[in-house]
Design an enzyme around this catalytic site. Structure first.
Site, short mmCIF file in Angstrom:
data_model
loop_
_atom_site.label_atom_id
_atom_site.label_comp_id
_atom_site.label_asym_id
_atom_site.label_seq_id
_atom_site.Cartn_x
_atom_site.Cartn_y
_atom_site.Cartn_z
N TYR A 212 1.58 4.35 1.58
CA TYR A 212 2.29 4.01 0.35
C TYR A 212 2.10 5.09 -0.72
O TYR A 212 3.04 5.48 -1.42
CB TYR A 212 1.75 2.66 -0.13
N THR B 25 9.20 -3.85 1.63
CA THR B 25 10.59 -3.93 1.17
C THR B 25 11.15 -2.54 0.90
O THR B 25 12.31 -2.26 1.20
CB THR B 25 10.66 -4.81 -0.10
N SER C 283 -2.02 -6.42 -5.90
CA SER C 283 -0.63 -6.78 -5.69
C SER C 283 -0.52 -8.13 -4.97
O SER C 283 0.31 -8.98 -5.31
CB SER C 283 0.08 -5.68 -4.89
N LYS D 265 2.21 -6.55 0.94
CA LYS D 265 2.17 -5.81 -0.33
C LYS D 265 1.86 -4.32 -0.15
O LYS D 265 1.20 -3.70 -0.97
CB LYS D 265 1.18 -6.45 -1.32
N ALA D 266 2.36 -3.75 0.94
CA ALA D 266 2.09 -2.34 1.22
C ALA D 266 3.34 -1.46 1.12
O ALA D 266 3.31 -0.30 1.50
CB ALA D 266 1.47 -2.20 2.61
N PHE E 110 11.95 2.35 -7.43
CA PHE E 110 11.40 1.07 -7.86
C PHE E 110 12.34 0.37 -8.85
O PHE E 110 12.67 -0.80 -8.70
CB PHE E 110 10.02 1.29 -8.48
N ARG F 88 -1.31 0.70 2.59
CA ARG F 88 -1.58 0.97 1.17
C ARG F 88 -3.07 0.78 0.92
O ARG F 88 -3.71 -0.05 1.57
CB ARG F 88 -0.77 -0.03 0.32
N HIS G 63 4.46 -8.86 9.32
CA HIS G 63 3.10 -8.62 8.80
C HIS G 63 2.06 -8.92 9.87
O HIS G 63 0.86 -8.95 9.57
CB HIS G 63 2.83 -9.52 7.59
N LYS H 153 4.68 -3.55 -10.60
CA LYS H 153 4.43 -2.20 -11.12
C LYS H 153 4.77 -1.11 -10.11
O LYS H 153 5.23 -0.04 -10.48
CB LYS H 153 2.97 -2.04 -11.55
#
Length: 298
Positions: free
Chosen positions: A198, A54, A142, A50-51, A234, A134, A112, A261
């Site tokens: 991030y 993608t 997240s 989640k950093a 995004f 991040r 990861h 978000k």
């Protein structure tokens, strides 16, 4: 919908794996992953979950291959273009096999894994590595929402329970603190790591794309860079079936969207005052490196 849910595997349980919390979907293919044969021109995108994995994967895919994408490849989802090296989950090919079969040069591969688990061949071949970090508070939020919808992760419990587990490092892929610190330390001895934040990407993606190109030895035109920046926003990635993971049955996006978000500072909508105070106190004890600084707002 009911039949799909019945086909989903039960949620995995966390276990200690060489000192790091993991689940079977990332350790079942371990020996094959560890013996992966990296190449000198491979690019490994490494992150704690989640950093911005993608996002950076797509930026790199566009920088290298957007002009050369054939019609047959234009519909291939990002998770097959940039395979997830260690994944070995039901109803999908193993990430290591996808990486072996990549037709592109360079091969873009994501992981990861904490730095100590990265297959040795990446270091031996001097492959380039892009690490994205991040801030811990937004990562925790997240990761919480991601865990709610992703069936290859354990049950999350409620937010306060999840946050305590995050602080203790009882997360898939272990402690955020250990992950970001160990990768930062590795950068000091291995020059082929580009360490990104991030928050910097959110603040000025154009500048960060420039830095990325400089590290990779790419020299796209201003127009090409703008094209990459515009495609990798995004909103565009959320709508794009190539990048939005809408085809993966193991992610229930009716629970929480993969693209939720993408902001800096959403932690303020989740942390109570007491949670924030506890978190800050604990953070200070674990983050001693003055060179490694995160921003929780911009």
């Amino acid at each position: 919908m009911a039949s799909t849910k019945m086909d989903l595997p039960p949620r995995p349980t966390l276990f200690d794996f060489h000192g790091v919390s993991m689940v079977k979907y990332f350790t079942d293919n371990w020996d094959n992953v560890q013996s992966f044969k990296a190449r000198p021109d491979d690019i490994l995108i490494a992150t704690y979950p989640k950093a911005g994995t993608t996002w950076v994967s797509y930026i790199l895919d566009l920088l290298y291959f957007d002009d050369t994408i054939s019609d047959c490849r234009s519909s291939v989802p990002l998770q097959e273009r940039v395979p997830f090296l260690e994944i070995s989950a039901p109803h999908r090919p193993k990430g290591k096999d996808l990486a072996d079969q990549l037709p592109t040069a360079p091969r873009l591969i994501k992981t990861h894994l904490p730095v100590q688990f990265v297959p040795k061949s990446f270091w031996e071949q001097r492959s380039k590595i892009v690490y994205v970090a991040r801030n811990a508070k937004d990562t925790a939020v997240s990761y919480f929402h991601f865990g709610r919808m992703n069936h290859v992760h354990p049950e999350t419990g409620d937010w306060s329970c999840f946050l305590q587990n995050f602080i203790k490092g009882n997360m898939v892929f272990g402690s955020w603190y250990q992950h970001v610190n160990a990768w930062w330390d590795k950068k000091q001895t291995y020059s082929n790591i580009h360490y990104m934040f991030y928050e910097d990407l959110i603040q000025d993606s154009g500048r960060e794309i420039d830095r990325l190109c400089s590290f990779l030895g790419l020299s796209p035109t201003t127009e090409q860079k703008e094209h990459v920046r515009a495609k990798a926003t995004f909103d565009n990635m959320k709508q794009n079936k190539i990048t939005n993971f809408s085809t993966l049955p193991l992610m229930n996006q009716s629970v929480s969207s993969f693209y939720r978000k993408g902001a800096v500072g959403d932690w303020k909508n989740h942390f109570t005052v007491a949670q924030n105070e506890q978190f800050d106190e604990d953070y200070k004890s674990k983050m001693k490196n003055p060179g490694l600084c995160f921003r929780t707002e911009i």
